[in-house]
Every structure is written in C-alpha cells, then in structure tokens.
Design an enzyme around this catalytic site. Structure first.
Site, mmCIF file in Angstrom:
data_model
loop_
_atom_site.group_PDB
_atom_site.id
_atom_site.type_symbol
_atom_site.label_atom_id
_atom_site.label_comp_id
_atom_site.label_asym_id
_atom_site.label_seq_id
_atom_site.Cartn_x
_atom_site.Cartn_y
_atom_site.Cartn_z
ATOM 1 N N GLU A 51 0.879 -1.166 0.000
ATOM 2 C CA GLU A 51 0.000 0.000 0.000
ATOM 3 C C GLU A 51 0.917 1.217 0.000
ATOM 4 O OE1 GLU A 51 -2.675 0.357 3.346
ATOM 5 O OE2 GLU A 51 -3.430 2.276 2.636
ATOM 6 N N ASP A 62 -5.296 10.309 9.056
ATOM 7 C CA ASP A 62 -4.013 9.803 9.535
ATOM 8 C C ASP A 62 -3.568 10.395 10.853
ATOM 9 O OD1 ASP A 62 -3.094 7.886 7.563
ATOM 10 O OD2 ASP A 62 -3.207 9.570 6.159
#
Lengths: 263, 401
Positions: A51, A62
C-alpha cells in the site's frame, strides 16, 4: 494486471497457508529513488501487496506518524505524477501488486480519467481513497472500472450492519476493515467488539478481509488475523523504515504471515 | 426567479458540496442530518432556539441607518446590520447556540470545535458553559500565539484549548485536528463546525441558523424604507455571515448580492485568501468547492490581516452562487480593510471587526457607483475590539517607518 493480479497474489499466499500482510509505505519518504529498493525488499519479506501512500497536505484520516512522513515526502517534492512515473520505471521487474492510498483531492486535481489511465500504464493494481464514502464514489468508480483498477473500500466499526453489508458487497480484491475508532497509528486495544465486527465482515464478503489502523506488532497481527485474512500495517512500518530498522520490518512481516504464532 | 431549493438530498449545491469524509464519520453525519430535520420541524425546538436568541444572544439586532457614511459618500442610503451587538460580539453565536441545543437533543454531552482567531471558539465555549456541555477547542499554535486573550477567554468559560502544531498551525490545521478528534470520539461528541463548510449537512445547518441575519434584515429594511435593498454586501471567509445574510434574498432577483473575500497583499501576490476570485475546484474538509491549491492538489495557506477570513476553502453554496452568477464575489486588500476600519470608527463611532471592515471597504467603493434614493445594506458581522491591538501595531509600524 490490476484486480486479477491482486486476487492471484492473495490466492497464492493463502494456498501456501500464509496470512496476508500488506505494509504501508509513504511514497517519497526518504526520496523517490529508494522506492524500488523498498518495494523489492518488502516483497522478499513476504508481503502480499504494497500500500503506497501519496502525500497530501491535509490527511484527516491519519495519525501523527503518517502525517509526518507525508510532510517529509512533500518537502522532497513528491507529487502524484512523479510517483506514477517512478512506478513505471520498474514495472517489468516487480511481481508484487501495488495499491495506491490517496486522498481524493490529488486525484481530482490530476484529473480522474487521466489518473486511472496512468495508474494502469504504471502498473498500479488497486486504489484506496480514505475520504470517499459510498455516497460519493461515483466520482471515480467508472474510470477505475474502465482501467481494471481494483477499488478497495473501507469499512468502519461505527458503520451500521446494512452499510457494512453494502460495503462488503461493493469492494474489490479485498475489504479494508478499519479496526479502531480513530485515525491511523500505533495502539494497544483490540477487543471483543473488533472480533464480532471482523466476523460480520467475513460472513458478508466474497474477497479477503484485512484489518488495519493501529496494528503494530506480531501479536496483534495474529489476534486480528485469527478473525480475518490478514493485516495492513502502516505507522509502525513507516516509523521503522524512517529509523533505518529494515531488520525489524522483516521480522514483523515474517512473524505475522506465519500461521503459527511463535512469541 | 425560480424557487431556490439547494441543497439536494445528497448535499449538493449544483456541482458543489457533498460528503467527502472517512466512512467512520458517515454514520454521525447521517444521524446529524436526521436529527436536524426533526429538530427544525419541531415547534418546541424552534421555541427554545428563539428564546435563547432573544434572551441570551440579544436578538433582534438593529438595522442601523448609517447617516454619517451615507452623507459623506453622497450616494445611496447605507444601513448596517449590527451583528456586532450580539453576545460575544459577532454573528458566530447564532450558529453555536443552535448546534449546542442540537447536541443536547441528540443526547451527546461533549463538543469539539475548531477556531482560527478564537471568535468561533469563544462562541462555542460560551454556549457550552450555558448548556453544561464539555468543550474541546482546537486552535493552531500560531493563532494561539497571536490571540492569547481569546485562549484565556475560552478557558475562563470552561473549555479546554488544544494547540495544533501540524501543518501551518492555523485554522485549516485546526479543522483537520478537530475532524481527527471527532473520528476518535464520535460516539459521545458533536462537532460544532463554525462556518458553512465541511461535509453535508454542516453547510446547510450553519446557513439555516445564520439565516436569521437575512430574515431580520429583510423585515427591518422593508419597515424602514418600504422596499427591498438594492444591494447587500458581506465579507466571505468560509462564508457563514454572508450565507446567512444572502439566503433570504436569493429569490429576490433585483437585490444585488456582493461577497467580499480577503485580498491580503493583493491577488497578484500569492498572499491572499480570495478562494472564489482566484482559486480552483477541489475537495477539502469534506466538501467539493473552490480552494487555494497548487498544481498537484496540495492545499495552500491563506493570508489575510483578518484571521477570520484566513481559510483556503469557501462554503460550497458560495461556489454555486458564484458559478450561477447570483452573487458577485470580489476582494479587498489588507490595506483597504485597514482604511475602512478607521473610516467607520471615526464616522459612525462603530469599530468593526477586521473581517467586517472588508465588507465596509467594498461597500464604500460600490456606493460611489450607486444613486441617491437607492439603499445598500452592509452585514457588520462583528465588533473590532479583538483587533484593536493588532491594528495599533500595524499603524504604528507604518507611521514609524
């Protein structure tokens, strides 16, 4: 290429009785010139796919580790176009599937149609867009289909059953099961609720289910892996690579994919 | 003019708006949309909201005929909608009181909010103190340094102010952190977003709650002049006071609407916050709208002397009103805003917020092109006490060379 490549790669690992392990790395962290070397090394460690994060100025899903990696990558001048170019240069020599993880705006700015076509030309096999819920996915869906790029959906623990069923039905190549209520980052809690959640997703999904967000060690990989097909590890890998601890990355991946839990 | 029915059920205003957020937050915004629809159709909720608007906020606010500036310019009759007279000194509380009541109605006890200069943070901390809600406010570390007094105000009101060091340490980063906090605490926490931005239904909720500005204005101007105004001017950062002012006038095609963005050091520099005048379309903080961004889709910093206009995005409904040409968007530089700040203070005895001074500055320009007998309304969104020290420093810096 594309969706089939991911499916084949997962099938091979699972046939060999391995759990799936997808490491997340931030494109351009450490410079784009290390990308090939990092991907090759993760492939050798036994990762099922990579990824690859595209840095964005405002990454709301995030936590601190990946935010900082993104800032480092942007400071290096990393752009979506440059990442796609770089991926193209070693397209022939890598076998491991590549999944891009990018917020919507860099794609929107690049142009959705052009993005999907260039992904195909650079050997990108799948896409994850963390700020694109089902209601809005029409914006990219057609272009990804046309270029045979797997569109991997994210499920969340806050989603009610009917949404989880629909997400499980729509996802391609695998289902990304966000297994904390929060952002990405190292955490310690994985409880009974997670187990029930993963089992519900497994029951409704015809593709592998991988747990992600907050997975940082072999023990967690195994306890989550007991209820699904494997894990995605981001912040921990990003952190270890940033510190130059490649050996620890290797141990984490090797320990996580073996069906036997050796502590 | 046809009936205006934006947004549609997907939260779109023409091509703009929507809900570009992580799946984790989708159940919360869907719940919010349902609860909001129920609340605004519940006479008890409306009665409660109106009670607090009148008794606590101090509405209705006056529509004041500014004779001094009208005569000085010698054009139209200029009226000021005095949002500066609200409790906490700006229009922000119209929204926070409504959303705090909604929080209580949803059975949530905690609130998170973002703030730039601190105006929305103070307005949120205020209503949380009133309604006994726990309150966490995210504020950029740079803004905390510039606005120490507002940080203390929020703490005095019982809120916890958390410093945001990520990114540029300003409003956009505070929104990111508030969203991240909400992602982690969504089960017991409501996010009181401060402007007509963010994922649907926030732009609609904030607009509806701020529409009290335009509704009162329409009634007051009709009472005072027996007609609708010829022009209405409001400043636009995220755009909540402007959207609240414009919304009730959208179907009145003869009323010209003007949104004034922060031109900073000038549009020819890259130090400004004029999203609609010079930005491009993209997705930020959950909505598709005009943004300041580079060629690769990375969001750029906004610059303005006025912290409240210092945001690289704009409400999606403004993007729609811009593209459909219903509202004219323009910009005013820091320098022009500073002049208007002093002009209004000296002429009317009203010190405007630097944000509102942008609207005043453009209105003065516009008035020079208008005729006697016409009327022009300026939304005076806030008072300027918070800006006095900053303006003093800037002016002294200048006079001392």
């Amino acid at each position: 290429m594309g969706k089939e490549k991911l499916e084949q790669a997962f099938h091979n690992k699972q046939t060999a009785n391995e759990k799936l392990f997808i490491p997340y790395i931030m494109a351009g962290d450490g410079g784009l010139e290390v990308l090939e070397e990092r991907i090759t090394s993760l492939e050798e460690c036994g990762a099922a796919a990579i990824e690859l994060g595209i840095p964005f100025s405002d990454p709301v899903a995030d936590g601190p580790t990946i935010q900082e990696a993104g800032i480092r990558a942007l400071k290096n001048g990393t752009t979506l176009a440059a990442v796609l170019d770089q991926l193209k240069t070693f397209q022939e020599t890598r076998n491991i599937p590549i999944i891009l993880m990018t917020y919507l705006n860099p794609i929107y700015s690049y142009g959705v149609e052009k993005f999907a076509a260039d992904c195909q030309n650079s050997g990108v096999d799948g896409i994850i867009i963390p700020d694109l819920p089902m209601e809005e996915e029409g914006i990219v869906d057609g272009a990804l289909k046309e270029n045979n790029i797997a569109f991997i959906r994210l499920a969340a623990m806050t989603s009610p059953k009917n949404r989880l069923e629909e997400i499980s039905k729509r996802t391609e190549a695998f289902l990304y099961a966000v297994s904390v209520t929060g952002t990405t980052g190292v955490r310690s809690i994985h409880d009974e609720i997670v187990k029930d959640y993963l089992q519900l997703l497994k029951e409704n999904s015809s593709v592998p289910v991988l747990a992600g967000f907050g997975v940082s060690n072999i023990e967690q990989a195994h306890s989550l892996g007991a209820h699904c097909d494997g894990v995605i590890v981001g912040s921990k890998i990003v952190d270890l690579l940033h510190q130059g601890k490649e050996e620890e990355v290797r141990d984490l991946i090797k320990g996580s994919i073996s069906a036997e839990f050796v502590s | 003019m046809t009936t205006y029915t934006m947004p549609d059920e997907t939260g779109r205003y023409g091509d703009f708006g929507g809900r570009f957020i992580p799946e984790l937050l989708m159940p919360a915004v869907i719940e919010l949309e349902k609860e909001y629809d129920k609340a605004i159709n519940d006479p008890e909720f409306i009665e409660e909201l109106n009670y607090y608007l009148k008794q606590y906020v101090g509405r209705e606010t006056p529509l004041y005929y500014a004779e001094g500036i009208s005569k000085e310019i010698g054009g139209p009759d200029i009226y000021l909608k005095r949002e500066d007279l609200n409790h906490t000194g700006a229009h922000k509380i119209n929204n926070t009181i409504g959303q705090a009541l909604l929080t209580r109605r949803m059975g949530k006890k905690k609130v998170v909010a973002e703030t730039g200069a601190g105006q929305h943070g103070v307005a949120t901390a205020t209503v949380c103190a009133l309604l006994d809600l726990e309150c966490v406010v995210f504020m950029g570390e740079e803004d905390i340094r510039r606005q120490k007094l507002n940080v203390f105000r929020m703490e005095l009101l019982g809120a916890e102010v958390r410093s945001v060091s990520q990114g540029s340490g300003t409003l956009k980063d505070a929104v990111n952190e508030a969203l991240r906090y909400w992602v982690s605490h969504v089960n017991d926490t409501h996010y009181i977003l401060g402007s007509v931005v963010g994922p649907h239904p926030f732009p609609k909720i904030v607009r509806d709650l701020q529409a009290v500005i335009g509704k009162e204005t329409k009634k007051q101007i009709t009472e005072q002049t027996q007609k609708l105004p010829d022009a209405v001017v409001a400043c636009v950062g995220g755009g909540s006071n402007a959207m609240g002012m414009f919304y009730p006038f959208i179907e009145d095609g003869d009323v010209k609407l003007f949104g004034v963005e922060a031109g900073g050091a000038g549009l020819e520099t890259n130090k400004h916050a004029a999203t609609l005048s010079s930005g491009s379309v993209g997705v930020l903080h959950g909505t598709l709208t005009h943004l300041l961004q580079d060629d690769h889709g990375q969001i750029e910093e906004a610059f303005s002397i006025s912290a409240g206009l210092d945001y690289p995005g704009v409400g999606p409904e403004h993007s729609h009103l811009h593209d459909s040409n219903r509202v004219t968007y323009t910009s005013i530089t820091d320098q022009e805003a500073l002049e208007a700040f002093q002009f209004l203070s000296k002429t009317e005895g009203i010190i405007p917020a630097l944000e509102s001074a942008h609207a005043v500055a453009y209105a003065v320009k516009l008035a020079k092109e208008m005729k006697q007998g016409e009327t022009l309304v300026i939304c005076l969104s806030g008072r300027g006490d918070k800006d006095v020290e900053q303006v003093k420093n800037v002016l002294e810096g200048k006079s001392h060379g």
